[in-house]
Design a protein around this motif. Structure first.
Motif, PDB file in Angstrom:
ATOM      1  N   ASP A 318       0.910  -0.606   0.096  1.00  0.00           N
ATOM      2  CA  ASP A 318       0.202   0.012  -0.199  1.00  0.00           C
ATOM      3  C   ASP A 318       0.827   0.923   0.065  1.00  0.00           C
ATOM      4  O   ASP A 318       0.732   2.315  -1.283  1.00  0.00           O
ATOM      5  CB  ASP A 318      -0.879   0.127   0.691  1.00  0.00           C
ATOM      6  N   LEU A 319       2.081   1.211   1.319  1.00  0.00           N
ATOM      7  CA  LEU A 319       2.676   2.072   1.412  1.00  0.00           C
ATOM      8  C   LEU A 319       3.749   3.011  -0.600  1.00  0.00           C
ATOM      9  O   LEU A 319       3.889   3.604  -0.953  1.00  0.00           O
ATOM     10  CB  LEU A 319       3.685   2.533   2.525  1.00  0.00           C
ATOM     11  N   GLY A 321       2.761   1.386  -3.116  1.00  0.00           N
ATOM     12  CA  GLY A 321       2.316   1.943  -3.874  1.00  0.00           C
ATOM     13  C   GLY A 321       1.951   3.498  -3.718  1.00  0.00           C
ATOM     14  O   GLY A 321       1.550   4.001  -5.454  1.00  0.00           O
ATOM     15  N   TYR A 322       1.548   4.381  -3.064  1.00  0.00           N
ATOM     16  CA  TYR A 322       1.449   5.232  -3.160  1.00  0.00           C
ATOM     17  C   TYR A 322       2.881   6.461  -3.346  1.00  0.00           C
ATOM     18  O   TYR A 322       2.602   8.081  -3.483  1.00  0.00           O
ATOM     19  CB  TYR A 322       1.238   5.474  -1.739  1.00  0.00           C
ATOM     20  N   ILE A 323       3.957   5.888  -3.688  1.00  0.00           N
ATOM     21  CA  ILE A 323       5.080   6.359  -3.701  1.00  0.00           C
ATOM     22  C   ILE A 323       5.688   6.411  -5.520  1.00  0.00           C
ATOM     23  O   ILE A 323       6.164   6.641  -5.838  1.00  0.00           O
ATOM     24  CB  ILE A 323       6.626   6.023  -2.610  1.00  0.00           C
ATOM     25  N   THR A 324       5.739   5.000  -5.554  1.00  0.00           N
ATOM     26  CA  THR A 324       5.828   4.533  -6.790  1.00  0.00           C
ATOM     27  C   THR A 324       4.817   5.233  -8.464  1.00  0.00           C
ATOM     28  O   THR A 324       3.844   5.162  -7.569  1.00  0.00           O
ATOM     29  CB  THR A 324       6.561   2.860  -6.990  1.00  0.00           C
ATOM     30  N   GLN A 327       2.561   0.017 -10.202  1.00  0.00           N
ATOM     31  CA  GLN A 327       3.235  -1.455 -10.140  1.00  0.00           C
ATOM     32  C   GLN A 327       2.817  -2.909 -11.246  1.00  0.00           C
ATOM     33  O   GLN A 327       1.244  -2.342 -12.026  1.00  0.00           O
ATOM     34  CB  GLN A 327       1.712  -2.083  -8.529  1.00  0.00           C
TER      35      GLN A 327
ATOM     36  N   PHE B 238      -5.793   5.243  -7.850  1.00  0.00           N
ATOM     37  CA  PHE B 238      -4.433   5.282  -8.794  1.00  0.00           C
ATOM     38  C   PHE B 238      -4.981   5.273  -9.713  1.00  0.00           C
ATOM     39  O   PHE B 238      -6.255   4.988 -10.574  1.00  0.00           O
ATOM     40  CB  PHE B 238      -3.856   4.330  -9.032  1.00  0.00           C
ATOM     41  N   ARG B 266       5.166  12.749  -5.021  1.00  0.00           N
ATOM     42  CA  ARG B 266       5.949  11.415  -5.810  1.00  0.00           C
ATOM     43  C   ARG B 266       6.802  12.834  -6.450  1.00  0.00           C
ATOM     44  O   ARG B 266       5.753  13.817  -6.617  1.00  0.00           O
ATOM     45  CB  ARG B 266       5.134  10.551  -6.846  1.00  0.00           C
ATOM     46  N   SER B 300       7.880  13.565  -1.464  1.00  0.00           N
ATOM     47  CA  SER B 300       7.769  12.873  -0.040  1.00  0.00           C
ATOM     48  C   SER B 300       8.982  12.592   1.053  1.00  0.00           C
ATOM     49  O   SER B 300       9.341  12.369   1.989  1.00  0.00           O
ATOM     50  CB  SER B 300       7.710  10.955  -0.098  1.00  0.00           C
ATOM     51  N   ARG B 337      -1.230  12.820   3.180  1.00  0.00           N
ATOM     52  CA  ARG B 337       0.548  12.578   3.373  1.00  0.00           C
ATOM     53  C   ARG B 337       1.233  13.802   4.974  1.00  0.00           C
ATOM     54  O   ARG B 337       2.251  13.693   5.267  1.00  0.00           O
ATOM     55  CB  ARG B 337       1.351  13.257   2.393  1.00  0.00           C
ATOM     56  N   ALA B 396      -5.933   5.188   2.496  1.00  0.00           N
ATOM     57  CA  ALA B 396      -4.592   3.753   2.318  1.00  0.00           C
ATOM     58  C   ALA B 396      -5.566   2.189   1.852  1.00  0.00           C
ATOM     59  O   ALA B 396      -6.395   2.243   2.728  1.00  0.00           O
ATOM     60  CB  ALA B 396      -3.958   3.297   3.343  1.00  0.00           C
ATOM     61  N   GLY B 397      -5.528   1.907   0.744  1.00  0.00           N
ATOM     62  CA  GLY B 397      -6.266   0.892   0.069  1.00  0.00           C
ATOM     63  C   GLY B 397      -7.518   1.013  -0.258  1.00  0.00           C
ATOM     64  O   GLY B 397      -8.400   0.151  -0.554  1.00  0.00           O
TER      65      GLY B 397
END
Lengths: 458, 586
Positions: A318-319, A321-324, A327, B238, B266, B300, B337, B396-397
């Motif tokens: 999860d974390l 995916g939030y930075i990259t 996926q 996403f 990012r 980040s 964040r 998250a998720g």
């Protein structure tokens, strides 16, 4: 400043941590040497420093450390000696050569923590990297400077895929230097052997730098391994003008080590026991991918992680995916169907794909073909659920074609040989071969001009 | 006196990551301190006996106990004045281009860079004369900051008195342009103001939001309007097109000033913003959009404490422009964040965690931050100014029940639910019309009735009902197919399709469709509903359903989206709809 004193004042040893009482000031994050009674030397890093007590994490593990071990504070940060000669060499997780060769004669000693790239200095990633794997090249395109992780599960062939990418990755149409930095964290000896054999047999080793931290190596060392690898990568990218692909496997082991340290320090745990700073910690690794304005080289990352219980909402994927930037997700179902590489394109995504594709970069039909295949395959997979209930006879002609396409997609497009290096043109042609199983009018995502050009076949 | 000076310096006692403990320092909460020999910037976040706990805005590797820590006695502040616009800052208002010049491509530490250029001279034109009485917030003069923006120079809050001297000419922001004689003595006023970021700037009166922030995007303006001075949340799953939506808002919303805060996102994505914004054209002036934009980028991997500060830096700059009577839109990407940064610092302080490890004060901080949005009457002018906050959340998720999303939804009144599934179906902007909402509808109704059309709200409600009904019907259709529905319901499905395709969907990359004014929206709504009414009447008169559902003119409504002269076209379409349906009735 006084010369480095040796202390025999260890007060407490707990898990991978040693608590030392000292009199001189010790810097946060600096390097520590611990000499045991039998002469063994271990190294560590300062995690917490105060006027009297310093907390040190020992990379080699604390076994054998007693209260009379000698501790020396080195007043420097952890550094990696780098030079061009690192190519073709194998190092352990702490950066020492383990291939029997001579030590590296350092051209530079670089601090492994690395600094954040000024967002204003970054250049936008836009060059296509061909991995030779159709599902990545066509549908989840990797571009230079991107970080694109592979989300896998235990027992899935992510290592084979990683190796195939390491062997085949190139930027089409250039002769620029390409370097692969491979960092393994907590992998088994067997896996390591497999990697090494493959690297040597295929000759990939010549353009690679390998860091290996095995499962029985100390867990704390894993926290340093990716930083070593990225420091080497940055050296090749920004000082030697190379395009560097960094493969980090397995990030799950890295995060476990992070949790272990956190627990040993009695920190307040966050989600599922992982420390609250895991996001920032991971970001400091992943964000070292990128391009810098005015510099020729680049750092591209493919971190690999195994999802615990195939759960994509687990904190690690999860974390990550939030930075990259997207996926690639492997599927157990496809693997069971004997599809290799078992890449499930539906949950996979490359956020930078659109920047690397198109007429000048790959081919004019790339975007349309990718969209069309996503749409058809998604519908085809949905229909499988329906077929299970009502049977195939109840389907309309159109649905049957879609169902058939989903089958073709998995058998012809996703499936490819372990040594099969498809050029992007070949990959797109393979896609067209399956798209032709459907009448032209059903390809609604492809523009008429492109259909005329490619649908007819060669 | 000497004793007092001594206390301003303490000794570093303990260092563990971005949080350090200092002994022997007398400090107030949130005082800015300089840590160690490299004088790293930090902020006091806890006082415990003789220990002062400081969060450091830069990397602390190599700092040793025993190094000095100096208290500046000031709180974390931003510099406000001409030169803010077109700037690109990090989380604590250091200009990134200056940092690049001073330390190269990587962010090293210990470099100080003022937020504004202190050498540049600006042409100051007084608006007040000698002898006039002024109070905090009054406009003393103005500076042409960018070709499109006239920067008002204001009397700093809490100063009141008579002008004894004011002079036109070219000055740097530090030079005095005016002297005010107050009860406590004479004050020199320069163009530069400093303001602590954690404190909201004063205003005369807060008002209920009653004017919409028009965005030119139909799905926002018609269905889920945001008020000027309101707050909205966008979840950013996403690949749902959050970036494009935000750029459209920045480009087309009728805000005077845009403040964009990239908080813990990012690097490559931030680069996209940093490289694209300067190329975006301001559709109103034709000049660059940057001329009315301030960007703040804290990715980040930059220090976590600076990430925590970045949203405050952004909102304080926004409030400063608000005080000039401007409408400011501030975008925070992403507030999750920011919350995570709070969590990280809280866990370093070993505070007792609340839900999911977040500090117990998460809800308070979020509410406090969103409260800084608002429509106000500034101190110095009767022209209203506003700060509208659009915060992105990244659950998250994808789980909306997590604390940041939940606490955000409790305070914001507009929720724009970006939906990755819609994006995959190429429905853009991919705002889910069933889960999004706006609580400003009622408050804005009078405005729309006056400025758009008297029956605006009625039309909107009717369309929402049709869309809701479609959702229900689609469940049935999946089981039995659409052919077995009664004609009326088939018509509902068809009208819903028209609404989705012709109103909700909008092409951001088409020259004309990228912006849609209220008049055009209204005509499109009217035309779609005209078809709905006539078709429904025709069905009652027993026209054949398939004929009613397949009349050609209705599909031409969509063409108007891409037509500059949409009025003529839509009038024509309305006539053809009428005549086609009349022909069926016969």
């Amino acid at each position: 400043m006084t010369t480095n004193k040796e202390y025999k004042t260890i007060r407490k040893v707990a898990g991978p941590l040693v608590f030392v009482e000292k009199t001189e000031p010790v810097g946060y994050g600096t390097l520590v040497k611990v000499t045991l009674a039998d002469g063994v030397v271990k190294s560590g890093q300062v995690l917490d420093t105060s006027d009297d007590i310093v907390v040190v994490q020992i990379f080699e593990g604390t076994s054998g450390i007693s209260k009379d071990a000698k501790v020396k504070f080195l007043k420097e940060n952890i550094k990696l000696p780098v030079s061009k000669d690192m190519l073709g060499r194998i190092f352990n997780g702490a950066g020492k050569p383990i291939d029997g060769g001579s030590p590296i004669v350092a051209k530079k000693n670089l601090d492994i923590t690395g600094a954040a790239i000024n967002p204003y200095s970054r250049a936008s990633p836009s060059d296509f990297i061909q991995t030779g794997i159709t599902t990545i090249d066509v549908m989840n395109t990797l571009v230079r400077g991107q970080k694109l992780p592979i989300f896998s599960g235990s027992g899935l062939p992510h290592n084979e895929i990683a190796l195939q990418i390491a062997r085949q990755a190139k930027v089409v149409g250039t002769t620029e230097k390409f370097v692969v930095v491979f960092a393994a964290m907590g992998i088994t000896n067997e896996e390591a052997q497999y990697f090494m054999k493959d690297f040597e047999e295929t000759g990939a080793i010549e353009r690679s730098v390998v860091f290996l931290n095995l499962a029985n190596d100390p867990a704390v060392e894993r926290l340093v391994t990716p930083r070593m690898a990225l420091t080497a990568a940055e050296y090749f990218a920004y000082e030697e003008d190379a395009h560097v692909l960094v493969i980090l496997t397995d990030m799950t082991n890295y995060c476990e080590s992070l949790r272990e340290i956190g627990a040993a320090r009695e920190e307040v745990p966050g989600r599922r026991g992982y420390p609250g700073y895991m996001y920032t910690d991971l970001a400091m690794l992943y964000e070292r991918a990128g391009l810098i304005k005015g510099r020729k080289g680049s750092v591209t990352q493919i971190p690999i992680l195994t999802m615990v219980g195939d759960d994509i909402t687990h904190p690690i994927p999860d974390l990550t995916g939030y930075i990259t930037e997207g996926q690639i997700v492997l599927s157990r179902e496809l693997h069971r169907k004997n599809v290799f590489p078992p890449i499930n394109v539906l949950p996979s995504l490359s956020r930078l794909a659109n920047m690397g594709i198109g007429p000048e970069k790959t081919r004019d039909d790339h975007k349309n073909v990718s969209d069309q295949m996503y749409a058809n395959y998604a519908e085809g997979v949905d229909l499988r659920g329906l077929v299970a209930i009502v049977g195939e006879e109840a389907l309309s002609e159109k649905d049957r074609l879609l169902l058939n396409f989903a089958q073709l997609f998995e058998q012809k497009i996703v499936t490819q040989g372990r040594k099969e290096d498809r050029s992007i043109k070949r990959s797109l042609d393979v896609c067209w071969e399956s798209l032709r199983s459907m009448p032209e009018r059903m390809l609604t995502r492809v523009s008429p001009a492109l259909k005329q050009k490619y649908y007819g076949g060669k | 006196m000497a004793d007092k000076d001594k206390k301003q310096v303490g000794i570093l006692y303990r260092i563990a990551g971005p949080v350090v403990v200092v002994r022997g320092l007398s400090a107030r909460m949130y005082d800015v301190v300089r840590v160690g020999k490299e004088r790293l910037m930090g902020e006091v976040i806890r006082i415990d006996g003789d220990d002062t706990v400081v969060q450091v805005y830069e990397d602390t590797t190599g700092i040793t106990p025993g190094e000095p820590v100096e208290n500046t006695g000031e709180r974390l502040s931003v510099e406000l004045g001409p030169g803010l616009l077109t700037s690109i800052y990090d989380g604590i208002q250091r200009p990134l281009p200056v940092l690049e010049e001073e330390m190269g491509n990587f962010i090293l530490r210990g470099v100080d860079a003022p937020g504004l250029n202190h050498e540049k001279k600006w042409e100051f034109k007084p608006l007040k004369k000698k002898g006039e009485s002024v109070k905090g917030g009054d406009f003393l003069g103005e500076v042409q900051e960018t070709p499109t923006f006239l920067h008002k120079i204001m009397v700093p809050p809490h100063i009141e008195g008579k002008i004894t001297e004011i002079k036109a000419g070219k000055y740097t922001i530090d030079e005095s342009v005016c002297v005010v004689e107050t009860a406590t003595g004479s004050h020199k006023i320069a163009m530069l103001q400093k303001w602590p970021v954690r404190l909201s700037r004063p205003y005369a009166k807060k008002q209920a939001p009653s004017v919409p922030l028009l965005t030119g995007q139909r799905v926002f303006d018609i269905f889920f309007p945001l008020a000027k001075g309101g707050a909205a949340a966008i979840p950013g799953p996403f690949g749902a097109g959050k970036t494009v939506s935000q750029q459209q808002l920045a480009k087309w919303s009728d805000a005077d000033i845009i403040v964009y805060v990239g908080c813990g996102e990012r690097g490559n994505e931030m680069t996209e913003v940093l490289t694209e914004f300067p190329h975006l054209k301001d559709p109103r002036s034709g000049g660059p959009l940057m001329d009315r934009t301030v960007l703040i980028a804290n990715t980040s991997n930059m220090p976590v404490a600076a990430r925590e500060a970045s949203v405050y830096t952004g909102v304080t700059i926004a409030e400063y422009f608000r005080d000039m009577g401007c409408h400011v839109a501030m975008m925070g990407d992403s507030t999750s964040r920011w919350a995570e940064a709070m969590r990280e610092i809280s866990s370093r302080l070993e505070e007792m965690p609340g839900e999911e490890g977040y500090p117990a004060y998460l809800a308070t901080r979020l509410a406090e931050f969103y409260e800084r949005a608002g429509m106000v009457v500034p101190l110095g002018t009767t022209k209203e100014g506003s700060v509208t906050v659009i915060g992105a959340v990244s659950p998250a998720g994808g789980d909306f029940s997590e604390p940041v999303t939940q606490n955000t939804l409790r305070v914001v009144k507009t929720f724009w639910a970006l939906d990755a599934k819609l994006a995959q179906r190429r429905h853009f902007p991919s705002i889910n019309w069933l889960t999004s909402y706006s609580l400003y509808m009622d408050g804005l109704e009078p405005w729309f009735a006056k400025h758009a059309a008297a029956d605006w709200r009625a039309l909107v409600s009717r369309m929402m009902t049709i869309l809701q009904e479609e959702d229900k019907l689609l469940e049935i259709v999946q089981l039995v197919g659409s052919d077995s529905l009664p004609p009326k319901q088939q018509l509902t499905l068809e009208v819903a399709r028209l609404i989705r395709e012709f109103l909700l969907q909008q092409n951001a990359f088409h020259d004309i469709d990228t912006y849609c004014d209220l008049k055009k929206s209204y005509m499109l709504m009217k035309t779609v509903l005209l078809y709905a009414d006539l078709a429904s009447a025709a069905l009652e008169q027993r026209a054949r359903p398939q004929d009613v559902l397949s009349i050609k003119a209705k599909d031409r409504i969509g063409e108007a989206k891409f037509e500059r002269d949409y009025e003529t076209l839509l009038k024509e379409v309305q006539k053809s709809i009428e005549s086609e349906i009349r022909a069926l009735a016969r």
